[in-house]
Design a protein around this motif. Structure first.
Motif, PDB file in Angstrom:
ATOM      1  N   LEU A   1     -40.470  -0.057   0.986  1.00 31.64           N
ATOM      2  CA  LEU A   1     -39.293   0.473   1.660  1.00 31.64           C
ATOM      3  C   LEU A   1     -39.715   0.908   3.048  1.00 31.64           C
ATOM      4  CD1 LEU A   1     -36.308   1.387   1.567  1.00 31.64           C
ATOM      5  CD2 LEU A   1     -37.120   3.618   0.815  1.00 31.64           C
ATOM      6  N   LEU A   2     -39.070   0.349   4.057  1.00 26.74           N
ATOM      7  CA  LEU A   2     -39.411   0.647   5.439  1.00 26.74           C
ATOM      8  C   LEU A   2     -38.153   1.025   6.201  1.00 26.74           C
ATOM      9  CD1 LEU A   2     -41.695  -2.470   6.056  1.00 26.74           C
ATOM     10  CD2 LEU A   2     -42.464  -0.158   5.506  1.00 26.74           C
ATOM     11  N   GLY A   3     -38.307   1.883   7.190  1.00 29.91           N
ATOM     12  CA  GLY A   3     -37.176   2.250   8.034  1.00 29.91           C
ATOM     13  C   GLY A   3     -36.719   3.665   7.776  1.00 29.91           C
ATOM     14  N   LEU A   4     -35.836   4.146   8.647  1.00 31.97           N
ATOM     15  CA  LEU A   4     -35.293   5.505   8.555  1.00 31.97           C
ATOM     16  C   LEU A   4     -36.391   6.558   8.525  1.00 31.97           C
ATOM     17  CD1 LEU A   4     -32.389   5.056   5.941  1.00 31.97           C
ATOM     18  CD2 LEU A   4     -32.270   4.917   8.430  1.00 31.97           C
ATOM     19  N   ASP A   5     -37.520   6.245   9.156  1.00 34.63           N
ATOM     20  CA  ASP A   5     -38.652   7.171   9.238  1.00 34.63           C
ATOM     21  C   ASP A   5     -39.217   7.542   7.873  1.00 34.63           C
ATOM     22  OD1 ASP A   5     -38.496   7.303  12.031  1.00 34.63           O
ATOM     23  OD2 ASP A   5     -36.931   8.833  11.911  1.00 34.63           O
ATOM     24  N   ILE A   6     -38.994   6.688   6.882  1.00 35.31           N
ATOM     25  CA  ILE A   6     -39.597   6.919   5.573  1.00 35.31           C
ATOM     26  C   ILE A   6     -40.292   5.641   5.130  1.00 35.31           C
ATOM     27  CG2 ILE A   6     -37.924   8.664   4.834  1.00 35.31           C
ATOM     28  CD1 ILE A   6     -36.477   6.493   3.304  1.00 35.31           C
ATOM     29  N   SER A   7     -41.270   5.795   4.277  1.00 42.12           N
ATOM     30  CA  SER A   7     -41.963   4.635   3.729  1.00 42.12           C
ATOM     31  C   SER A   7     -42.631   5.044   2.438  1.00 42.12           C
ATOM     32  CB  SER A   7     -43.009   4.114   4.718  1.00 42.12           C
ATOM     33  OG  SER A   7     -44.078   5.041   4.833  1.00 42.12           O
ATOM     34  N   CYS A   8     -43.102   4.050   1.701  1.00 45.23           N
ATOM     35  CA  CYS A   8     -43.810   4.344   0.453  1.00 45.23           C
ATOM     36  C   CYS A   8     -45.058   5.163   0.717  1.00 45.23           C
ATOM     37  CB  CYS A   8     -44.167   3.037  -0.248  1.00 45.23           C
ATOM     38  SG  CYS A   8     -42.713   2.069  -0.770  1.00 45.23           S
ATOM     39  N   GLU A   9     -45.701   4.907   1.857  1.00 41.21           N
ATOM     40  CA  GLU A   9     -46.935   5.626   2.180  1.00 41.21           C
ATOM     41  C   GLU A   9     -46.664   7.093   2.505  1.00 41.21           C
ATOM     42  OE1 GLU A   9     -46.097   2.647   3.321  1.00 41.21           O
ATOM     43  OE2 GLU A   9     -47.573   1.525   2.172  1.00 41.21           O
TER      44      GLU A   9
ATOM     45  N   PRO B   1     -33.499   1.772  -8.285  1.00 45.36           N
ATOM     46  CA  PRO B   1     -34.115   0.444  -8.254  1.00 45.36           C
ATOM     47  C   PRO B   1     -33.689  -0.333  -7.006  1.00 45.36           C
ATOM     48  CG  PRO B   1     -32.315   0.492  -9.832  1.00 45.36           C
ATOM     49  CD  PRO B   1     -32.527   1.912  -9.390  1.00 45.36           C
ATOM     50  N   ILE B   2     -34.436  -1.369  -6.701  1.00 43.71           N
ATOM     51  CA  ILE B   2     -34.117  -2.189  -5.538  1.00 43.71           C
ATOM     52  C   ILE B   2     -32.796  -2.906  -5.781  1.00 43.71           C
ATOM     53  CG2 ILE B   2     -34.852  -4.147  -4.151  1.00 43.71           C
ATOM     54  CD1 ILE B   2     -37.745  -3.436  -4.928  1.00 43.71           C
ATOM     55  N   PRO B   3     -31.809  -2.727  -4.905  1.00 47.28           N
ATOM     56  CA  PRO B   3     -30.531  -3.429  -5.112  1.00 47.28           C
ATOM     57  C   PRO B   3     -30.680  -4.926  -4.868  1.00 47.28           C
ATOM     58  CG  PRO B   3     -30.512  -2.285  -3.016  1.00 47.28           C
ATOM     59  CD  PRO B   3     -31.787  -1.885  -3.701  1.00 47.28           C
ATOM     60  N   VAL B   4     -29.963  -5.707  -5.660  1.00 50.91           N
ATOM     61  CA  VAL B   4     -29.965  -7.160  -5.519  1.00 50.91           C
ATOM     62  C   VAL B   4     -28.527  -7.645  -5.407  1.00 50.91           C
ATOM     63  CG1 VAL B   4     -30.601  -9.376  -6.534  1.00 50.91           C
ATOM     64  CG2 VAL B   4     -32.083  -7.387  -6.867  1.00 50.91           C
ATOM     65  N   GLN B   5     -28.257  -8.389  -4.341  1.00 47.85           N
ATOM     66  CA  GLN B   5     -26.967  -9.049  -4.198  1.00 47.85           C
ATOM     67  C   GLN B   5     -27.108 -10.425  -4.844  1.00 47.85           C
ATOM     68  OE1 GLN B   5     -24.112  -7.642  -2.096  1.00 47.85           O
ATOM     69  NE2 GLN B   5     -23.210  -8.985  -3.628  1.00 47.85           N
ATOM     70  N   VAL B   6     -26.620 -10.561  -6.067  1.00 48.24           N
ATOM     71  CA  VAL B   6     -26.762 -11.824  -6.784  1.00 48.24           C
ATOM     72  C   VAL B   6     -25.796 -12.837  -6.207  1.00 48.24           C
ATOM     73  CG1 VAL B   6     -26.605 -12.978  -9.016  1.00 48.24           C
ATOM     74  CG2 VAL B   6     -27.544 -10.670  -8.872  1.00 48.24           C
ATOM     75  N   ALA B   7     -26.328 -13.985  -5.777  1.00 44.02           N
ATOM     76  CA  ALA B   7     -25.503 -15.020  -5.155  1.00 44.02           C
ATOM     77  C   ALA B   7     -24.967 -16.014  -6.164  1.00 44.02           C
ATOM     78  CB  ALA B   7     -26.310 -15.754  -4.080  1.00 44.02           C
ATOM     79  N   ASP B   8     -25.751 -16.328  -7.196  1.00 44.29           N
ATOM     80  CA  ASP B   8     -25.289 -17.329  -8.160  1.00 44.29           C
ATOM     81  C   ASP B   8     -26.088 -17.190  -9.446  1.00 44.29           C
ATOM     82  OD1 ASP B   8     -23.717 -19.363  -9.143  1.00 44.29           O
ATOM     83  OD2 ASP B   8     -24.309 -20.838  -7.632  1.00 44.29           O
ATOM     84  N   ILE B   9     -25.546 -17.797 -10.489  1.00 45.59           N
ATOM     85  CA  ILE B   9     -26.167 -17.740 -11.815  1.00 45.59           C
ATOM     86  C   ILE B   9     -25.994 -19.103 -12.469  1.00 45.59           C
ATOM     87  CG2 ILE B   9     -24.053 -16.924 -12.936  1.00 45.59           C
ATOM     88  CD1 ILE B   9     -25.815 -15.105 -14.704  1.00 45.59           C
ATOM     89  N   SER B  10     -26.965 -19.508 -13.271  1.00 42.01           N
ATOM     90  CA  SER B  10     -26.870 -20.792 -13.971  1.00 42.01           C
ATOM     91  C   SER B  10     -25.798 -20.716 -15.057  1.00 42.01           C
ATOM     92  CB  SER B  10     -28.219 -21.160 -14.579  1.00 42.01           C
ATOM     93  OG  SER B  10     -28.627 -20.186 -15.528  1.00 42.01           O
ATOM     94  N   ASP B  11     -25.373 -21.881 -15.531  1.00 39.65           N
ATOM     95  CA  ASP B  11     -24.305 -21.910 -16.533  1.00 39.65           C
ATOM     96  C   ASP B  11     -24.681 -21.183 -17.815  1.00 39.65           C
ATOM     97  OD1 ASP B  11     -22.639 -23.261 -14.860  1.00 39.65           O
ATOM     98  OD2 ASP B  11     -22.497 -25.090 -16.064  1.00 39.65           O
ATOM     99  N   ASP B  12     -25.973 -21.206 -18.186  1.00 42.12           N
ATOM    100  CA  ASP B  12     -26.382 -20.513 -19.410  1.00 42.12           C
ATOM    101  C   ASP B  12     -26.759 -19.060 -19.169  1.00 42.12           C
ATOM    102  OD1 ASP B  12     -28.835 -20.718 -18.140  1.00 42.12           O
ATOM    103  OD2 ASP B  12     -29.729 -22.068 -19.614  1.00 42.12           O
ATOM    104  N   GLY B  13     -26.677 -18.626 -17.904  1.00 47.34           N
ATOM    105  CA  GLY B  13     -26.953 -17.230 -17.582  1.00 47.34           C
ATOM    106  C   GLY B  13     -28.405 -16.851 -17.603  1.00 47.34           C
TER     107      GLY B  13
ATOM    108  N   TRP C   1     -30.511  -3.723   4.247  1.00 45.67           N
ATOM    109  CA  TRP C   1     -30.524  -4.333   5.572  1.00 45.67           C
ATOM    110  C   TRP C   1     -31.523  -3.645   6.495  1.00 45.67           C
ATOM    111  CZ3 TRP C   1     -28.988  -8.816   7.238  1.00 45.67           C
ATOM    112  CH2 TRP C   1     -27.986  -9.509   6.550  1.00 45.67           C
ATOM    113  N   PHE C   2     -31.584  -2.321   6.461  1.00 45.81           N
ATOM    114  CA  PHE C   2     -32.468  -1.625   7.397  1.00 45.81           C
ATOM    115  C   PHE C   2     -33.939  -1.807   7.023  1.00 45.81           C
ATOM    116  CE2 PHE C   2     -31.794   1.764   4.225  1.00 45.81           C
ATOM    117  CZ  PHE C   2     -33.091   2.208   4.012  1.00 45.81           C
ATOM    118  N   SER C   3     -34.205  -2.183   5.765  1.00 50.62           N
ATOM    119  CA  SER C   3     -35.583  -2.337   5.324  1.00 50.62           C
ATOM    120  C   SER C   3     -35.982  -3.793   5.156  1.00 50.62           C
ATOM    121  CB  SER C   3     -35.784  -1.596   3.995  1.00 50.62           C
ATOM    122  OG  SER C   3     -37.138  -1.586   3.629  1.00 50.62           O
ATOM    123  N   GLY C   4     -35.033  -4.691   5.324  1.00 50.26           N
ATOM    124  CA  GLY C   4     -35.322  -6.109   5.188  1.00 50.26           C
ATOM    125  C   GLY C   4     -34.884  -6.659   3.850  1.00 50.26           C
ATOM    126  N   LEU C   5     -34.375  -7.882   3.857  1.00 46.47           N
ATOM    127  CA  LEU C   5     -33.930  -8.552   2.638  1.00 46.47           C
ATOM    128  C   LEU C   5     -34.917  -9.652   2.254  1.00 46.47           C
ATOM    129  CD1 LEU C   5     -30.122  -8.936   3.436  1.00 46.47           C
ATOM    130  CD2 LEU C   5     -31.196  -7.219   1.984  1.00 46.47           C
TER     131      LEU C   5
END
Length: 865
Positions: A718-726, A739-751, A761-765
């Protein structure tokens, strides 16, 4: 004698460094269809120079700042730089007393200072030589060339050529023009209350770099990229440039960077023909890039002019390296990549570049050939690949569809055997050309990673054969067999959802031409609406609106009375955003504009063939706190619709019933991907990451399934906003952000397979993939262990869509208009110390569950080192 007026080349413009680069190869070639050659001046005598009769620029009070005599002096200095290159025969008149003034030239005779007077020079045969215009106020730049005077510092090119060798294609330059933009010259003392302003360029030494650069174009030199990217664009934590291959040598940063710990390049190393320059500010030591770029003392610039106009001893006393850049198949040549040779003993002071294919510029088909001359005999050089960063070129720059790498004597495409940092020095020999072919790293088996289109691909047919995308708000379809098909004229859109069979797309169009008012400039304002484009027939179906096109919402595609988001499997159901005027004020964006007392004017719609468009229910929702809603995904059978309100709460509608509050049920803020029967809907929640919802079970707790998520500081920093893991520690970060948020774009037919983008966005995708029984994998890690060198640089951090089986993907990089197709049907596992190719995903997952490691053994060992 055949004479031609040469075209205005894009590469002739020198850009201000504040805007957003091959030794400078030829700028213009002859039009011979089989054997194009660089255009050249006749160097049997010095080139005559003609100069303007007015000053270069004025002060704000109207008095002259740099006089005509001073401008001529700068012109003479700059021309002398090129004329004094010892290995070149090109010479110009460099004594200002011998310049001819425009007043002495029949047909000109005036001070050229605007678009009208410029027409007396441009496009006119006149007398042979170089014509230098002093554009005092930038009016020639703006009125004749139509470009902003505060962004372009000068424009020059060879304008007229003659056919003197009798082959029917003019090759001898007889006239060139150069306009110098006086508007950009700092000319006022620095105000006491504005110490950040540049000091006046009292003797023109800083603007002189523009003159020298532009005369390079008049000589017929293109742009060049050797050290300029480090000098202008490289900053720690933003973009870093290297005097070699990234990861093999440390970065060098701009001399202007304010970070005292940054290792910075001296501006004296910037090549004159780099397409950016800063003639305004000196640094703390008084150094200025405009002055440094005014001298022709870099090996790259001297190679450029000597290659075009070689002296009798040039080839005999210098060494050369020549070769061809091939794709990983070892047969297909690839142009548009910068190739740099650096002297090991003087890597910044003695570096020369060439662009693959620069000698033919795409005129004779694919050309990956390159040649680097002017190497010092006895010196050892390292050769490597890099992309062109910015600027204009006659040879189209291309993407580095593999990893950047050094040349070595074991050069090959096998990414495990040909490591990027492996080098073999080439010792230059006088009069000798050493051969050094390059092969892009990559495998012909396993995962295949292919660039397919300049644009954003976001939706894939479930057979994997087609995908929908857009560029500059124009929709298109990419077909694996037939390439790109553009939407009809007038069709726009960025949410180009495609049906399962790849036949229909959701787009926007204005099919009735209805004018609903005037915009802020008083121009007629039309409204577009959600439309279905049938790509087989070309037909367009207007889905209409809920307000009879009387009002709408504005966005990057214009003014929309309805806005489409998604289609079901056949295109018989569509969902999106509709606009209504609830309070009769003529506006349909209540609540969005900040007035929370007006809600429910931006609402979700569903459209079906035969029934048309209707609003989805908002029953039970407080529209003063949640004033707008949208529907943005629909199941294959059209029964389940997903959407959200105010980008904060996720909702669903089943069979057009009351909205299901998924935020209340499980903290879901959005969801886009679901299996065809909606048995697995991937929801992004605030506290639990991605959660599966079985829409067929309603909203009871048993309908939701939680599983292990990625953790900050463990799976991703996690980087940005003057905070980091370190600084904060993993436990504190996890407690604060979950937990790390995930924007799920697609899923297979069987899931069993999901793709998406993880992070903030501020920490990178970062692109990620989820495999049932394995969990989340960063795509960059997956590609690296699979040896997909093509993905090392561009790692698909914006995966867009996948096929039904979950083994074909399209996507790209967030915000970057380039898309890739990834064939995952076969992948590798490391089993009992051997790399074994298996089918993906089923066999791949089974092997990993039985103890195999994900990836090729060779690349797992590389990663471990």
């Amino acid at each position: 004698m055949n004479t031609c007026f040469c075209k205005f080349p894009l590469a002739a413009a020198l850009l201000a460094a504040a805007s957003l680069a091959q030794a400078a190869g030829p700028l213009q070639l002859t039009e011979h269809p089989r054997n194009p050659q660089p255009m050249r001046w006749d160097t049997s005598k010095p080139i005559q120079v003609y100069t303007d009769i007015g000053p270069l620029t004025y002060r704000d009070d109207g008095s002259v700042f740099l006089s005509n005599a001073q401008a001529d002096k700068i012109t003479a200095f700059a021309l002398k730089q090129w004329s004094d290159v010892p290995t070149s025969t090109w010479k110009a008149v460099t004594d200002p007393a011998r310049f001819k003034k425009f007043s002495q030239v029949a047909g000109v005779g005036v001070d050229v200072k605007d678009g009208d007077t410029a027409k007396r020079v441009y496009g006119q045969p006149l007398e042979g030589g170089i014509y230098v215009i002093y554009d005092q106020n930038g009016q020639v730049i703006e009125e004749y060339f139509g470009v902003p005077k505060d962004q372009v510092l000068g424009i020059a090119f060879a304008e007229i050529a003659e056919d003197r060798d009798g082959d029917g294609y003019p090759e001898t330059i007889v006239k060139a023009t150069a306009v110098m933009n006086g508007y950009v010259v700092p000319h006022e003392p620095v105000p006491a209350d504005q110490p950040w302003m540049p000091p006046p360029d009292v003797d023109g030494k800083r603007i002189a770099g523009v003159f020298t650069h532009e005369f390079g174009h008049a000589i017929n030199l293109s742009h060049s990229q050797v050290n300029g990217t480090m000098a202008y664009f490289s900053h720690p934590g933003y973009y870093e440039a290297y005097p070699g291959v990234p990861g093999c040598v440390p970065a060098l940063h701009s001399w202007r960077d304010e970070d005292p710990s940054a290792k910075k390049i001296d501006p004296k190393y910037i090549e004159t023909m780099f397409p950016f320059i800063d003639p305004t500010f000196p640094d703390a030591n008084g150094r200025n890039a405009g002055y440094e770029q005014s001298t022709v003392d870099r090996s790259d610039d001297m190679a450029g002019i000597s290659d075009l106009y070689p002296s009798a001893t040039y080839a005999k006393t210098r060494g050369s390296i020549a070769g061809t850049l091939f794709l990983k198949d070892g047969r297909t040549p690839y142009g548009g990549i910068n190739i740099v040779a650096r002297n090991i003993a003087d890597p910044l002071g003695d570096a020369i570049s060439a662009m693959s294919g620069d000698k033919t510029q795409g005129l004779v088909g694919p050309d990956g050939r390159f040649r680097i001359n002017n190497l010092k005999p006895g010196q050892k050089y390292l050769l490597y690949l890099e992309e062109i960063v910015a600027g204009g070129y006659p040879t189209t720059p291309t993407a580095l569809v593999s990893e950047a790498e050094y040349w070595n004597s074991n050069e090959q495409s096998n990414a495990a055997n040909d490591r990027a940092c492996s080098t073999s020095a080439i010792t230059a020999e006088a009069g000798v050309t050493k051969t050094a072919n390059f092969y892009f790293n990559g495998y012909k088996d396993g995962v295949q990673y292919t660039p397919v289109v300049y644009g954003f691909l976001g939706s894939m047919s479930k057979d994997g054969e087609r995908a929908a995308g857009w560029i500059d708000n124009k929709p298109f379809v990419w077909d694996a067999k037939n390439g790109v098909t553009w939407a009809p004229d007038g069709v726009v859109g960025v949410n180009t959802s495609i049906t399962r069979d790849g036949r229909k797309l959701i787009v926007q169009a204005d099919l009735d031409g209805r004018v609903i008012g005037a915009d802020w400039e008083g121009l007629p304002m039309k409204t577009n609406s959600a439309t279905i484009w049938d790509t087989r027939t070309g037909g367009l179906t207007d889905l209409g609106s809920l307000n009879r096109d009387r009002c709408g919402g504005s966005s990057q595609i214009g003014y929309s009375s309805s806005y489409g988001w998604a289609l079901d499997s056949t295109g018989r159901t569509a969902v999106g955003t509709a606009y209504v005027d609830r309070n009769g004020d003529g506006s349909c964006e209540g609540g969005w504009s900040g007035d929370s007392t007006i809600g429910g004017e931006i609402i979700p719609f569903i459209w079906t063939a035969g029934r048309g468009m209707r609003a989805l229910s908002l029953e039970g929702i407080d529209l003063t706190t949640e004033p707008w809603h949208r529907a943005h995904a629909v199941s294959a059978d059209g029964r389940v619709v997903l959407g959200n309100s105010n980008f904060m709460k996720a909702y669903a509608w089943i069979d057009e019933g009351r909205p299901v509050d998924l935020y209340k049920a499980v903290g879901a803020v959005d969801g886009y991907a679901m299996t065809p029967d909606a048995g697995r809907v991937a929801l992004n929640t605030e506290k639990d990451g991605v959660v599966f919802w079985n829409a067929n079970k309603g909203s009871k707790s048993s309908a939701f399934t939680k599983f292990k998520q990625m953790q900050w500081c463990v799976d991703m920093p996690l980087l940005g906003l003057d905070i980091s893991c370190e600084t904060e520690g993993a436990a504190a970060i996890q407690q604060q952000f979950g937990p790390i948020p995930v924007q799920v774009a697609d899923i297979s037919d069987d899931g069993k397979v999901m793709i998406g983008s993880a992070g903030l966005w501020f920490s990178g995708l970062r692109g990620v993939m989820w495999l049932e029984d394995i969990g989340w994998i960063q795509l960059a890690d997956f590609f690296r262990t699979q040896g997909v060198a093509e993905a090392y640089r561009y790692g698909l951090d914006g995966p867009g869509s996948m096929n039904a089986a979950g083994n074909e993907i399209v996507g790209g990089i967030p915000g970057y208009p380039m898309s890739w197709y990834v064939d995952l049907k076969k992948a590798f596992v490391c089993k009992h110390g051997n790399s074994t190719e298996v089918s993906f995903p089923a066999e791949f997952v089974d092997e990993v569950k039985r103890g195999a490691r994900m990836g090729r053994c060779e690349h797992l060992r590389i990663a471990a080192r």
